[in-house]
Write a protein that holds these residues in place. Structure first.
Motif, PDB file in Angstrom:
ATOM      1  N   THR A 153       3.198  -4.201   3.392  1.00 19.61           N
ATOM      2  CA  THR A 153       4.221  -3.133   3.317  1.00 19.61           C
ATOM      3  C   THR A 153       3.449  -1.697   2.903  1.00 19.61           C
ATOM      4  O   THR A 153       2.801  -1.733   2.071  1.00 19.61           O
ATOM      5  CB  THR A 153       5.175  -3.246   2.169  1.00 19.61           C
ATOM      6  OG1 THR A 153       5.861  -4.704   2.432  1.00 19.61           O
ATOM      7  CG2 THR A 153       6.198  -2.327   2.105  1.00 19.61           C
ATOM      8  N   LEU A 154       3.714  -0.742   3.928  1.00 26.05           N
ATOM      9  CA  LEU A 154       3.166   0.532   3.766  1.00 26.05           C
ATOM     10  C   LEU A 154       4.029   1.800   3.565  1.00 26.05           C
ATOM     11  O   LEU A 154       5.103   1.904   4.426  1.00 26.05           O
ATOM     12  CB  LEU A 154       2.511   0.756   5.118  1.00 26.05           C
ATOM     13  CG  LEU A 154       1.703   1.991   5.188  1.00 26.05           C
ATOM     14  CD1 LEU A 154       0.557   2.524   4.184  1.00 26.05           C
ATOM     15  CD2 LEU A 154       1.144   2.243   6.533  1.00 26.05           C
ATOM     16  N   GLN A 155       4.223   2.208   2.128  1.00 24.16           N
ATOM     17  CA  GLN A 155       4.741   3.326   2.001  1.00 24.16           C
ATOM     18  C   GLN A 155       4.023   4.632   2.140  1.00 24.16           C
ATOM     19  O   GLN A 155       2.843   4.593   2.326  1.00 24.16           O
ATOM     20  CB  GLN A 155       4.937   3.464   0.442  1.00 24.16           C
ATOM     21  CG  GLN A 155       5.992   2.492  -0.172  1.00 24.16           C
ATOM     22  CD  GLN A 155       5.786   2.484  -1.722  1.00 24.16           C
ATOM     23  OE1 GLN A 155       5.346   3.449  -2.359  1.00 24.16           O
ATOM     24  NE2 GLN A 155       6.506   1.342  -2.210  1.00 24.16           N
ATOM     25  N   LEU A 156       4.654   5.548   2.641  1.00 23.85           N
ATOM     26  CA  LEU A 156       4.135   6.950   3.381  1.00 23.85           C
ATOM     27  C   LEU A 156       4.604   8.010   2.366  1.00 23.85           C
ATOM     28  O   LEU A 156       5.730   8.297   2.105  1.00 23.85           O
ATOM     29  CB  LEU A 156       4.376   7.177   4.680  1.00 23.85           C
ATOM     30  CG  LEU A 156       3.770   6.269   5.657  1.00 23.85           C
ATOM     31  CD1 LEU A 156       4.146   6.686   7.029  1.00 23.85           C
ATOM     32  CD2 LEU A 156       2.250   6.229   5.500  1.00 23.85           C
ATOM     33  N   ALA A 157       3.589   8.625   1.442  1.00 21.78           N
ATOM     34  CA  ALA A 157       3.791   9.619   0.623  1.00 21.78           C
ATOM     35  C   ALA A 157       3.468  10.978   1.356  1.00 21.78           C
ATOM     36  O   ALA A 157       2.375  11.145   1.330  1.00 21.78           O
ATOM     37  CB  ALA A 157       2.933   9.400  -0.828  1.00 21.78           C
TER      38      ALA A 157
ATOM     39  N   MET B  33       0.774  -1.296  -0.103  1.00 17.56           N
ATOM     40  CA  MET B  33      -0.036  -0.229   0.090  1.00 17.56           C
ATOM     41  C   MET B  33       0.994   1.235  -0.018  1.00 17.56           C
ATOM     42  O   MET B  33       1.985   1.420   0.512  1.00 17.56           O
ATOM     43  CB  MET B  33      -0.868  -0.058   1.402  1.00 17.56           C
ATOM     44  CG  MET B  33      -1.871   1.397   1.563  1.00 17.56           C
ATOM     45  SD  MET B  33      -2.723   1.127   2.891  1.00 17.56           S
ATOM     46  CE  MET B  33      -3.674  -0.014   2.875  1.00 17.56           C
ATOM     47  N   ARG B  34       0.492   2.298  -0.670  1.00 17.22           N
ATOM     48  CA  ARG B  34       0.914   3.605  -0.448  1.00 17.22           C
ATOM     49  C   ARG B  34       0.018   4.659   0.080  1.00 17.22           C
ATOM     50  O   ARG B  34      -1.147   4.642  -0.967  1.00 17.22           O
ATOM     51  CB  ARG B  34       1.688   4.174  -1.851  1.00 17.22           C
ATOM     52  CG  ARG B  34       2.072   5.622  -1.749  1.00 17.22           C
ATOM     53  CD  ARG B  34       2.722   6.040  -3.139  1.00 17.22           C
ATOM     54  NE  ARG B  34       3.980   5.534  -3.392  1.00 17.22           N
ATOM     55  CZ  ARG B  34       4.649   5.567  -4.525  1.00 17.22           C
ATOM     56  NH1 ARG B  34       4.361   6.618  -5.470  1.00 17.22           N
ATOM     57  NH2 ARG B  34       5.947   5.096  -4.543  1.00 17.22           N
ATOM     58  N   SER B  35       0.216   5.188   1.035  1.00 19.67           N
ATOM     59  CA  SER B  35      -0.929   6.066   1.411  1.00 19.67           C
ATOM     60  C   SER B  35      -0.237   7.505   1.477  1.00 19.67           C
ATOM     61  O   SER B  35       0.871   7.754   1.929  1.00 19.67           O
ATOM     62  CB  SER B  35      -1.115   5.827   2.992  1.00 19.67           C
ATOM     63  OG  SER B  35      -2.115   6.795   3.490  1.00 19.67           O
ATOM     64  N   HIS B  36      -1.013   8.517   1.087  1.00 14.11           N
ATOM     65  CA  HIS B  36      -0.819   9.967   1.248  1.00 14.11           C
ATOM     66  C   HIS B  36      -0.961  10.486   2.433  1.00 14.11           C
ATOM     67  O   HIS B  36      -1.880  10.075   3.082  1.00 14.11           O
ATOM     68  CB  HIS B  36      -1.363  10.620   0.189  1.00 14.11           C
ATOM     69  CG  HIS B  36      -1.301  10.107  -1.422  1.00 14.11           C
ATOM     70  ND1 HIS B  36      -0.332  10.814  -1.981  1.00 14.11           N
ATOM     71  CD2 HIS B  36      -1.709   9.372  -2.139  1.00 14.11           C
ATOM     72  CE1 HIS B  36       0.024  10.148  -3.340  1.00 14.11           C
ATOM     73  NE2 HIS B  36      -1.143   9.165  -3.512  1.00 14.11           N
ATOM     74  N   VAL B  37       0.127  11.301   2.856  1.00 11.39           N
ATOM     75  CA  VAL B  37      -0.135  11.902   4.323  1.00 11.39           C
ATOM     76  C   VAL B  37      -0.196  13.083   4.279  1.00 11.39           C
ATOM     77  O   VAL B  37       0.860  13.795   3.866  1.00 11.39           O
ATOM     78  CB  VAL B  37       1.309  11.274   5.154  1.00 11.39           C
ATOM     79  CG1 VAL B  37       1.078  11.897   6.512  1.00 11.39           C
ATOM     80  CG2 VAL B  37       1.423   9.885   4.852  1.00 11.39           C
TER      81      VAL B  37
END
Length: 416
Positions: A145-149, A115-119
């Motif tokens: 797996t979490l990516q933070l944008a 996952m990629r979540s915008h922050v």
């Protein structure tokens, strides 16, 4: 040879017959028609479909599940932007984490393993969302797996001090940098600032771009120019791109060639885009979803994602990427078996590549992130988004979901 986990009698999309998949140390070590390999645990798929873990490459965990707090009155984009901005002033770390955990746990159960979540980082929220979501990367690493944008939703040039906040958020542990240039009065400068930060932190870029259906010119050429100038090919992802839905076939082909040459990926977000687009059309209403199947056929890395779940931007959804596959196939009229296999790719391997992850897919050497779906073909999976699923992350079963039916018809009752 012994392995940790093996799946037998699996159906794989685009391949005939049944297959075995062996996993060890978090990776796939073998895929074959039949494997004699012994394993600590063996799953008999019984002909069910096994796909790579679902990928939700564009999501807003910090804005999820807000609709119950503040239902829409008009349903417009401007209302969503304004009212969500007001809600953000009341966000706390506990509040964001509580809503985000619900979505993360839903997604793991549905089969999302990446996952990629915008922050959001701005003058209202400052670093609160980053402080809330950063600990969840580790907390849920067992399941996805979490990516933070790090994301500037409210603009940059019109918000003095935002650049410094974005820099601080990246230093805290942001993976990607991005913005929504179309809300900035100077979108070109906005784009350049984001690329400057990407160079500073040597990170990928993720823009919300060319959203809505107004007459403003495409910002895509500016992003392409900056990508090539800075050597950022393969490191730029664009979400929405709804304006592409209004281009002619010839222009789409030319645009696809430009995007492919720059190594830029595109994610369509049909749940939001269908809801927000073409509101001024009185007849012949446009669908407003980027024609990513056409882009894919011209060599562009494309994918789909949920974007928002039950908020003012999208009052629907539960975080199931497979349901987004169904929606995309219906919207873009993707009805063939080949189309359905493409849809699954855009929710798995293609979506992973779009956000910079290449060791994805059912092949030796790739991550052992898989989903066993209660379907026997890609078409059935796309057509029904079955409830029953088993999620495997790092070669370990992390979630199982089954559907149970109980019929209470009098014909089946026990007579005494």
């Amino acid at each position: 040879m012994s392995t940790t986990l093996k799946i037998d009698n699996a159906t794989l999309a685009g391949r005939d017959g049944y297959w075995s998949v062996a996993m060890e140390a978090g990776g796939i070590i073998d895929v074959a028609r039949h494997l004699e390999t012994t394993a600590q645990e063996t799953i008999d798929a019984e002909g069910r479909l096994v796909i790579p873990g679902l990928v939700d490459g564009h999501l807003h965990l910090d804005k999820a599940l807000l609709f119950a707090q503040h239902p829409a009155q008009t349903g417009t984009f401007q209302e969503a932007l304004q009212e969500t901005g007001s809600l953000k002033r009341r966000f706390t770390i506990d509040d964001i984490q509580s809503r985000a955990r619900q979505i993360l746990e839903n997604e793991i159960a549905f089969g999302t393993t990446l996952m990629r979540s915008h922050v959001e980082v701005d003058l209202m929220l400052k670093l609160t969302a980053m402080e809330a979501l950063l600990p969840l990367k580790q907390e849920y690493a067992w399941g996805l797996t979490l990516q933070l944008a790090v994301f500037a939703q409210e603009g940059i040039t019109n918000q003095p001090g935002t650049t410094a906040l974005l820099r601080r958020a990246m230093a805290m542990g942001g993976d990607v940098i991005g913005s929504a240039p179309y809300v900035d009065p100077n979108p070109s400068d906005n784009i350049q600032i984001i690329f400057d930060l990407a160079e500073e932190f040597n990170c990928d870029v993720d823009f919300h771009l060319d959203f809505l259906d107004d007459d403003a010119p495409l910002l895509l050429p500016i992003v392409v120019e900056e990508t090539l100038k800075r050597g950022w090919q393969g490191r730029v992802c664009l979400g929405h791109m709804t304006k592409l839905a209004g281009l002619t076939p010839q222009t789409i082909q030319e645009t696809a060639a430009m995007v492919s040459n720059a190594g830029i990926s595109v994610l369509a977000l049909p749940a939001t885009d269908l809801y927000m687009m073409a509101r001024k059309d009185t007849h012949n209403v446009r669908r407003g979803v980027a024609p990513i199947h056409q882009l894919m056929n011209h060599g562009v890395i494309t994918g789909i994602a949920t974007n928002n779940v039950q908020n003012l931007f999208t009052p629907f959804g539960d975080g199931d990427v497979l349901k987004i596959c169904t929606l995309l196939a219906q919207t873009l009229q993707l009805g063939t078996v080949k189309n359905h296999i493409q849809c699954l790719a855009m929710a798995t391997t293609q979506a992973a590549q779009a956000i910079g992850v290449t060791n994805y897919g059912i092949a030796p050497g790739n991550a052992a992130d898989l989903v066993i779906v209660d379907a026997t073909s890609a078409s059935e999976a796309i057509g029904t988004a079955p409830v029953g699923r088993t999620t495997i992350k790092h070669g370990k079963i992390v979630s199982t979901t089954q559907m149970q039916r109980t019929f209470l018809s009098p014909e089946f009752s026990i007579k005494g």
